[in-house]
Enzyme design. Structure first.
Site, PDB file in Angstrom:
ATOM      1  N   HIS A   1      66.631-117.247 -27.955  1.00  0.00           N
ATOM      2  CA  HIS A   1      65.338-117.977 -27.749  1.00  0.00           C
ATOM      3  C   HIS A   1      64.138-117.419 -28.018  1.00  0.00           C
ATOM      4  CE1 HIS A   1      67.495-120.952 -24.899  1.00  0.00           C
ATOM      5  NE2 HIS A   1      68.185-119.944 -24.285  1.00  0.00           N
TER       6      HIS A   1
ATOM      7  N   GLU B   1      68.595-123.817 -27.030  1.00  0.00           N
ATOM      8  CA  GLU B   1      69.820-123.320 -26.791  1.00  0.00           C
ATOM      9  C   GLU B   1      70.796-123.079 -28.127  1.00  0.00           C
ATOM     10  OE1 GLU B   1      70.806-122.076 -23.920  1.00  0.00           O
ATOM     11  OE2 GLU B   1      69.344-122.894 -22.738  1.00  0.00           O
TER      12      GLU B   1
ATOM     13  N   HIS C   1      71.733-113.360 -26.495  1.00  0.00           N
ATOM     14  CA  HIS C   1      71.357-114.764 -26.031  1.00  0.00           C
ATOM     15  C   HIS C   1      69.922-114.975 -25.967  1.00  0.00           C
ATOM     16  CE1 HIS C   1      72.427-118.695 -24.176  1.00  0.00           C
ATOM     17  NE2 HIS C   1      71.158-118.404 -23.719  1.00  0.00           N
ATOM     18  N   GLU C   2      69.272-114.336 -25.181  1.00  0.00           N
ATOM     19  CA  GLU C   2      67.882-114.539 -24.793  1.00  0.00           C
ATOM     20  C   GLU C   2      67.058-114.029 -25.876  1.00  0.00           C
ATOM     21  OE1 GLU C   2      67.209-116.210 -22.223  1.00  0.00           O
ATOM     22  OE2 GLU C   2      69.158-115.643 -21.205  1.00  0.00           O
TER      23      GLU C   2
END
Lengths: 495, 495
Positions: free
Chosen positions: A265, A291, A261-262
């Site tokens: 980003h 997101e 997820h990160e």
């Protein structure tokens, strides 16, 4: 000449913001506990300084001059965004801004205590103050239809609350049907800890996560992976993006999915052209778009069966106890759809329901249709309405997220919008590359990154999100792709 | 009222400095390599901001008002120090300051390259520029007897170059005699790597260093121990002091002594009363006094036989291969006196000779009696004069320290003064506590810390160093105690 000067002034502000980012990153990773109190003071001081630079007469003049001169698309967008930011900040009284910073710091502390003691009353008064200030700020900024618009625009420029409500209506209807169809089939599925004994050593998990994000294209010369209580991504400076994850000894997938997820980003941050760095045009298109990149890598790619084909041999090497677990079993363990209390650990279907609940409550708070006093009860009612489960306690209910105590109103929708954008992006990507399943199962992620770079990263914040999604997919923002993806994945067995 | 306002303004400046400290700490520990270039820009921006705050009219007015009002000793010292700092900064032209920051950044990079390639010519022009600016800065600040005074006063307030030269004269004479007597006896002594096979695992070393500094009184809630190429201490904020060390797999003592040294700095920083934090009165008395605390723990305590009695059982536990090594043999390995090229790894006797050489050269550079072009040759001559060895290459000669490239002129004497202060402190401490050997061998370090706190830490920067050393020891600054200590230790077998 004056566009150049405007850029120089904006980079000056970016440098101070860069210091703030490092102070915040350190606060969440390495700071010794006794240093936290002073750190809050330092952050307050620098935030005030940034505020004063963002509202300075000098900046106003530079914008005015640059406006006359800007010719190419990029410079015009730069002036537009800077002017919007400047005018917005100018409308917020300085004293209100400073009071907000202070009250937030207090509320965050009380939130921690309230959560620990599972007692909402500890936070109540402080949160009421925050809502009061938020309303003042929104009124200072101004709006046409809905006070919430003033807040939403910060994170999703151009999107109106009315449009968001339409989207939610569609989402709710479809998700509840989906959930009803999927959940009964998932009742017997087993979590990782139920199918796999033994521990996953933390150092092995960390090594594995590093290897994984490197494979995805995260360059360790331009970033770091550290550990924190709540995973996050912080853009510290040019070519310096830091992500964190957290580790659970009994379940490596916590760390893995948070890292994915990160990393999403981070890839967005690192993929924006260097010439835009530090300028308002050099951000992601919106919080929701940011997101979308995180959820894309975490879920659309990371939780797919083809991704599992690629990483299973690597996983077996790092964690030999996984060898005896089959691909299908592992995929199921990572994809159980089940009503639950906690947003951050919820599945791809119910996650959006968690968000809508929060959006409706914060919109009501901001518009004075709900008081903080009545918030816990309203939370309970929404939980039953959306997720069909009764609130258990404050800790796993209204006190689970720090956002409101931090004064972060208008952000929650970004998470759902992220999923929706990701859905549209995913279908277009599949169409464009033709054989996404094969690409993913072979781990040829640079083909995906290059596509994302070309279609999304390269534009920074030049376009508003509603325009960008149209440029990417050829269609208006539409939640139907996300619903379609979820239906394909969980009911038609395509993922 | 206005003293209070002055303090508020000074704390505001301290907050910006705190951000700078974190940016610098991170630059030396965790920054990803590609992030370094932008970091330099951020540091430059914040340094300029601090400079503008330190020279602001507002600060001038606050000092003026506070001066009328200050009554107690602390407030009077605060106004005196702030005024001195303010007037000094006011004398330095802003443009010169900014140019200095930029030229330093360039010179530091060239220094790294020059050192790597062992080629002084790479640095020469850039260093000449630095010296030129340093001369301009010194002339802006002003001085009475010697231009070097203007620079020395920054680090050792109140000490004149003429007095320092007297001290050096005494030191040189005595150290050369000492060296002549000690060295022949040390020729047969063996280093740790010669008496002890096997590696010292890095994680064990780190654990050991942490345990060691905790034992000395370093509270891990108020600080950290990390790793960096060159060990250092950075005061990040109130109750947040970070030290670093470096590890050598074949010799744990590198990390241990560096940790002891930096821990000495940290204990000083953490021991200064909280009410002085962030104010000019809340610093150490001088750079020399700060070094005295580092050298005290590293050498006077850390390299003593009684300290070895205390840590040997702990060492044996962490590094079983040490069990077969006797106390005497270990003490010798840590205390070999031998002429060598590198300052940071030199012994307690020759260390001071390394410093004097640098002091003489930098004093000549600053006064225009030596050009950067002739620096390498002058270095070689001094090496022969002081240490009796011929320069081997640039890397282990004139290019070994970053100080000059960083524009840090006037600091080197602090290291020697630190040893001299430590000598005076050591003798007074021994007298006061009576049984220092027993205290050290039992590891009752809080008895020592409490004494240091009472005699040194508690005063912050209230007194100038020459006054403080008199208050502690009852005598003027005198190098004879250091010489006496070295004689006792290396020739009379007392340590």
């Amino acid at each position: 000449m004056s566009v150049k000067e405007l850029k120089r002034e904006l980079l000056r502000i970016a440098k101070i913001k860069s210091a703030i980012s490092l102070l915040q990153w350190d606060l969440a990773t390495y700071i010794p506990p006794n240093g936290i109190e002073w750190r809050a003071e330092v952050l307050g001081e620098l935030s005030e300084y940034v505020f004063s630079l963002l509202t300075s007469e000098r900046l106003g003049e530079l914008i005015y001059e640059a406006q006359e001169e800007a010719e190419n698309e990029e410079d015009i967008a730069l002036v537009r965004l800077t002017k919007k930011e400047y005018e917005k900040h100018k409308k917020i009284p300085r004293d209100l801004f400073i009071e907000f910073q202070k009250k937030r710091a207090i509320a965050e502390k009380l939130w921690e205590e309230a959560r620990k003691k599972d007692d909402f009353s500890i936070l109540q008064e402080s949160l009421s103050n925050i809502v009061k200030i938020i309303i003042e700020i929104a009124d200072s900024i101004g709006y046409e239809e809905n006070r919430y618009d003033a807040l939403l625009d910060e994170h999703e420029p151009g999107l109106k609350t009315s449009k968001l409500k339409e989207i939610c209506y569609y989402m709710k209807e479809n998700l509840l049907i989906l959930l009803g169809e999927i959940e009964p089939k998932h009742l017997k599925l087993k979590r990782l800890s139920e199918i796999c004994d033994g521990e996953f050593p933390l150092d092995k998990q960390k090594e594995f996560c590093l290897k994984l994000i490197n494979t995805l294209g995260f360059d360790p010369s331009s970033g770091r992976l550290d550990t924190s209580a709540h995973p996050f991504t912080e853009l510290i400076g040019l070519k310096d993006v830091r992500i964190t994850t957290r580790y659970d000894e009994r379940d490596f997938s916590q760390a893995m999915f948070a890292a994915l997820h990160e990393c999403g980003h981070a890839l967005y941050d690192l993929g924006i052209p260097e010439r835009l760095f530090g300028l308002p045009t050099g951000d992601g298109a919106s919080s929701g778009f940011h997101e979308s990149q995180a959820r894309f890598w975490e879920n659309f790619i990371g939780r797919s069966s083809h991704f599992l084909i690629f990483i299973k041999p690597i996983l077996d090497e790092y964690f030999p106890q996984l060898k005896k677990i089959g691909l299908e079993e592992l995929w199921q363990a990572f994809n159980i759809v089940k009503r639950s209390y906690i947003r951050v650990s919820s599945d791809e279907v119910t996650y959006n329901l968690h968000i809508m609940l929060r959006f409706e409550l914060e919109e009501a708070l901001v518009n004075g249709n709900l008081s903080v006093h009545d918030l816990p009860q309203a939370w309970g009612e929404k939980m039953e309405e959306y997720l069909g489960i009764k609130a258990r306690d404050f800790r796993s209910g209204v006190l689970q997220d720090i956002h409101w105590a931090s004064g972060l109103f208008g952000y929650f929708p970004s998470y759902m919008l992220g999923n929706i954008y990701a859905g549209q992006i995913y279908f277009k990507l599949k169409k464009d590359v033709g054989n996404l399943e094969e690409i993913v199962s072979k781990g040829e992620f640079n083909l995906i990154s290059n596509w994302l770079k070309e279609k999304i990263y390269s534009f920074g914040k030049l376009y508003e999100p509603l325009e960008l999604v149209k440029r990417i997919s050829g269609e208006e923002l539409s939640p139907k792709y996300l619903i379609e993806y979820l239906r394909d994945k969980f009911l038609r067995g395509e993922s």
